[in-house]
Motif scaffolding. Structure first.
Motif, PDB file in Angstrom:
ATOM      1  N   ALA A 133     -30.842  -2.476 -27.683  1.00 25.41           N
ATOM      2  CA  ALA A 133     -31.328  -3.961 -27.923  1.00 25.41           C
ATOM      3  C   ALA A 133     -31.366  -4.470 -29.329  1.00 25.41           C
ATOM      4  O   ALA A 133     -31.678  -3.656 -30.104  1.00 25.41           O
ATOM      5  CB  ALA A 133     -32.794  -4.429 -27.277  1.00 25.41           C
ATOM      6  N   ARG A 191     -38.464  -6.780 -19.153  1.00 27.94           N
ATOM      7  CA  ARG A 191     -36.901  -7.002 -19.238  1.00 27.94           C
ATOM      8  C   ARG A 191     -36.544  -8.182 -18.485  1.00 27.94           C
ATOM      9  O   ARG A 191     -35.509  -8.933 -18.609  1.00 27.94           O
ATOM     10  CB  ARG A 191     -36.017  -5.786 -18.875  1.00 27.94           C
ATOM     11  N   GLN A 192     -37.245  -8.489 -17.528  1.00 26.94           N
ATOM     12  CA  GLN A 192     -37.141  -9.750 -16.562  1.00 26.94           C
ATOM     13  C   GLN A 192     -37.491 -10.905 -17.286  1.00 26.94           C
ATOM     14  O   GLN A 192     -37.032 -11.946 -17.246  1.00 26.94           O
ATOM     15  CB  GLN A 192     -37.789  -9.447 -15.296  1.00 26.94           C
ATOM     16  N   ARG A 249     -39.549  -9.555 -27.036  1.00 28.54           N
ATOM     17  CA  ARG A 249     -40.351  -8.961 -26.089  1.00 28.54           C
ATOM     18  C   ARG A 249     -41.790  -8.435 -26.805  1.00 28.54           C
ATOM     19  O   ARG A 249     -42.546  -8.179 -25.872  1.00 28.54           O
ATOM     20  CB  ARG A 249     -39.460  -7.622 -26.064  1.00 28.54           C
ATOM     21  N   PRO A 287     -34.521 -11.130 -21.273  1.00 26.95           N
ATOM     22  CA  PRO A 287     -33.420 -10.375 -20.697  1.00 26.95           C
ATOM     23  C   PRO A 287     -32.678  -9.861 -21.764  1.00 26.95           C
ATOM     24  O   PRO A 287     -32.759 -10.196 -22.899  1.00 26.95           O
ATOM     25  CB  PRO A 287     -32.449 -11.597 -20.072  1.00 26.95           C
ATOM     26  N   PRO A 304     -31.519  -2.364 -22.772  1.00 24.30           N
ATOM     27  CA  PRO A 304     -32.878  -1.527 -22.693  1.00 24.30           C
ATOM     28  C   PRO A 304     -33.102  -1.614 -24.343  1.00 24.30           C
ATOM     29  O   PRO A 304     -32.395  -1.734 -25.257  1.00 24.30           O
ATOM     30  CB  PRO A 304     -32.478  -0.151 -22.330  1.00 24.30           C
ATOM     31  N   SER A 305     -34.341  -1.395 -24.561  1.00 20.15           N
ATOM     32  CA  SER A 305     -34.817  -1.304 -25.925  1.00 20.15           C
ATOM     33  C   SER A 305     -34.005  -0.265 -27.146  1.00 20.15           C
ATOM     34  O   SER A 305     -34.038  -0.802 -28.056  1.00 20.15           O
ATOM     35  CB  SER A 305     -36.229  -0.973 -26.235  1.00 20.15           C
ATOM     36  N   VAL A 311     -34.064  -9.686 -29.798  1.00 15.32           N
ATOM     37  CA  VAL A 311     -34.581  -9.414 -28.512  1.00 15.32           C
ATOM     38  C   VAL A 311     -35.952  -8.573 -28.551  1.00 15.32           C
ATOM     39  O   VAL A 311     -36.781  -8.847 -28.062  1.00 15.32           O
ATOM     40  CB  VAL A 311     -33.519  -8.475 -27.578  1.00 15.32           C
ATOM     41  N   ARG A 329     -39.233  -0.951 -31.690  1.00 18.45           N
ATOM     42  CA  ARG A 329     -39.445  -0.035 -30.650  1.00 18.45           C
ATOM     43  C   ARG A 329     -40.719   0.678 -30.442  1.00 18.45           C
ATOM     44  O   ARG A 329     -41.071   0.669 -29.414  1.00 18.45           O
ATOM     45  CB  ARG A 329     -38.201   0.781 -30.495  1.00 18.45           C
ATOM     46  N   HIS A 351     -42.039  -2.155 -18.172  1.00 21.06           N
ATOM     47  CA  HIS A 351     -40.979  -2.223 -18.986  1.00 21.06           C
ATOM     48  C   HIS A 351     -40.088  -3.046 -18.233  1.00 21.06           C
ATOM     49  O   HIS A 351     -39.254  -3.816 -18.520  1.00 21.06           O
ATOM     50  CB  HIS A 351     -40.466  -0.743 -19.084  1.00 21.06           C
ATOM     51  N   THR A 352     -40.148  -2.849 -16.729  1.00 22.29           N
ATOM     52  CA  THR A 352     -39.161  -3.703 -15.917  1.00 22.29           C
ATOM     53  C   THR A 352     -39.475  -5.167 -15.862  1.00 22.29           C
ATOM     54  O   THR A 352     -38.570  -6.136 -15.969  1.00 22.29           O
ATOM     55  CB  THR A 352     -39.373  -3.254 -14.547  1.00 22.29           C
TER      56      THR A 352
END
Length: 587
Positions: A571, A560-561, A579, A564, A567-568, A575, A534, A556-557
């Protein structure tokens, strides 16, 4: 006849006999609530995590929630769970709703539970949950704490309560999930009363643990001294710790000897340092000591004295220091000789190499005494022993003399205000009233009084044969010197300590320097992986934002797109790793 095969704890360590017996009792009864009272250092954490692992394996539960008294203990529980193959998140806050994927649960504090009890109720009822309430007596630190715990975990599938010390409460201050029985007790002021004593489902006391070599034997080295102070009337009063007379005079003398400007504290720290040296030279090469102060000002002053006496800066551990937990971890695994602290190591903190304690505080409640002494009794080898240096005052000597007795400690009355839980770990500093409000310490000296072992005082005086030079090297090692000989040796070295302390005053008096922080080492534990990821993601987002002139929120948005998931903060490790890799491709 062949001996039975050992039963192993989660993490492939053989269970101690008491842990195995407690587990068998639990599995025979399969209760909703189960209270274990086991002396500090006996292995309550291992018992609870082994039970949790078995229940998880049998699918009787699907989640584990651990409630601990302090933030540092959250990390300690998470590390212990990781060694047992259980991933518990110690960083889950009340601001994050769901439990992070890839974990079996989380570790929180009583303060956090009191902040949002319904949130924890939702987390512990959506799936079958085992709640482990560590040092459950903290739920009695205030009525709101107990009410919050009851509201948060009243509907949980199972609950295991742990405590290192039996306790008593008043009828209207019951701690949730604990069974009680009526108890007649004698208070500190001598008056008798009727209360409720906790009734454990399994009890393992210090005396039993000592017989099983689970904990170290404790030798108490008591030091007296003459104190001089000015009272509220402006009169100069002098008294000896051991011959103070009234309680008020004894308390004033006690406070005076603890003043950093006097000679009592340096003398006892020098004796403590010699004890650590002898332990390190004779079978315990990593031996360490703890200096327990009443408040942060005293702790800082004592740290300077340790530096002056020993030539090395101690680890200074204060509760408001954001690096306090890292300092405890560093001290527990490092080689530093002494740590000076206030409340951070009073209860639950696991520092197995700590074998010496200097009682530089005016706290005197039986509950706190048992908790603090418990920090130096965790046994690793049958030949190890613990030494506690303390003022030779009646309240402490009485507690030391009854160390092996099973006691029901009286819980303090609940607090009226919402305070940080670590402030609740200690009783108020005494005394605060009357003539002592204008008390002023003038000076104090120190003299060895006696060794207290097994409830008996040994002064070292008498007609016993003198110790040979080679025997002097074995002070305090069980089975090699008797308590009488240990007392004789400490008494003999008293004058040598005064010479050493006088020399330290003439030496360099530069300002005390705190031990430099070490760079973080690479962590591989499951919950630590998530925390590190994180932080790394946040750094990478900042770099992408700077490179593309895009706001952090937009990055950040987009992240996540592309990958998927939640939120971190909640997560999973997988995941988070994906990311991180996605962000690296954006640079």
């Amino acid at each position: 006849m062949a001996s039975p095969a050992p039963v192993y704890a989660a993490g492939a360590r053989p269970l101690r006999a008491w842990q195995q017996e407690a587990l068998e009792r639990y599995e025979e009864e399969s209760p909703k609530d189960f209270l274990v009272t086991a002396t500090p250092g006996a292995g309550k954490t291992t018992f609870a995590l082994t039970l949790a692992a078995r229940l998880l394996q049998r699918r009787e539960i699907a989640r584990i929630v651990v409630v601990a008294p302090t933030d540092h203990l959250r990390l300690q529980w998470a590390d212990a769970a990781d060694r047992a193959g259980i991933v518990l998140d110690p960083g889950l806050t009340n601001a994050v709703g769901p439990v992070r994927a890839g974990t079996q649960g989380y570790v929180t504090t009583y303060a956090q539970v009191a902040g949002k009890p319904m949130l924890h109720a939702a987390r512990s009822t959506t799936v079958k949950t085992l709640v482990i309430l560590d040092e459950i007596h903290h739920a009695g630190d205030g009525l709101s704490w107990g009410e919050a715990v009851a509201e948060a975990f009243g509907s949980a599938r199972r609950r295991v309560c742990l405590t290192g010390t039996p306790f008593r409460t008043k009828a209207d201050e019951r701690i949730p999930f604990v069974r009680y029985e009526e108890d007649v007790f004698e208070a500190d002021d001598g008056e008798r009363g009727v209360g409720l004593a906790s009734r454990a489902d399994y009890t393992y006391g210090y005396k039993e643990a000592l017989a099983d070599s689970v904990v170290r034997p404790v030798v108490f080295a008591a030091y007296t001294g003459t104190a001089r102070w000015r009272n509220s009337a402006g009169e100069v009063v002098a008294a000896s710790l051991t011959e103070a007379g009234t309680k008020s005079v004894e308390m004033a003398a006690w406070r005076t000897v603890l003043d950093p400007k006097g000679q009592w504290v340096p003398h006892v720290i020098a004796a403590m340092d010699e004890r650590i040296t002898h332990l390190r030279e004779h079978g315990m090469p990593d031996a360490a000591g703890l200096v327990l102060a009443s408040d942060q000002d005293d702790a800082r002053a004592y740290a300077k004295i340790v530096r002056r006496i020993t030539g090395k800066a101690p680890e200074l551990i204060l509760s408001d220091d954001p690096k306090a937990s890292k300092k405890i971890e560093r001290f527990a695994t490092g080689s530093a000789r002494i740590a000076v602290c206030v409340r951070m190591v009073s209860e639950g903190v696991d520092i197995p190499r700590a074998a010496v304690l200097a009682w530089m505080t005016s706290y005197r409640t039986p509950l706190f005494f048992a908790q603090a002494v418990g920090r130096v009794v965790r046994a690793r080898d049958p030949q190890e022993s613990a030494t506690v240096f303390l003022p030779a005052v009646r309240p402490l000597l009485a507690l030391a003399a009854t160390m092996e007795e099973q006691r029901n400690h009286v819980m303090p009355p609940p607090r009226k205000t919402e305070e940080d839980l670590e402030q609740l770990d200690l009783p108020e500093r005494e005394p605060r009233e009357g003539e002592l409000q204008k008390w002023e310490a003038l000076e104090a000296d120190a003299r060895f009084a006696h060794v207290l072992h097994g409830g008996t005082a040994h002064t070292g005086a008498g007609n016993r044969p003198a110790l040979a030079p080679d025997e002097e090297d074995f002070v305090g090692i069980p089975g090699l010197l008797t308590p009488e000989q240990t007392a004789e040796l400490l008494s003999k070295r008293d004058d040598e300590l005064r010479i050493r302390i006088a020399a330290s005053h003439r030496a360099d008096t530069d300002e005390f320097m705190v031990v430099e922080d070490h760079p973080d080492e690479h962590e591989t534990n499951g919950w630590r992986d998530a925390a590190d990821l994180r932080r790394e993601i946040n750094r990478l987002v900042s770099r992408v934002s700077a490179k593309t002139s895009t706001p952090h929120a937009v990055v950040h948005t987009q992240l996540r797109q592309s990958v998927p998931g939640p939120p971190s903060a909640s997560a999973s490790v997988d995941v988070l790793r994906m990311r991180r890799e996605r962000l690296r491709t954006m640079l």
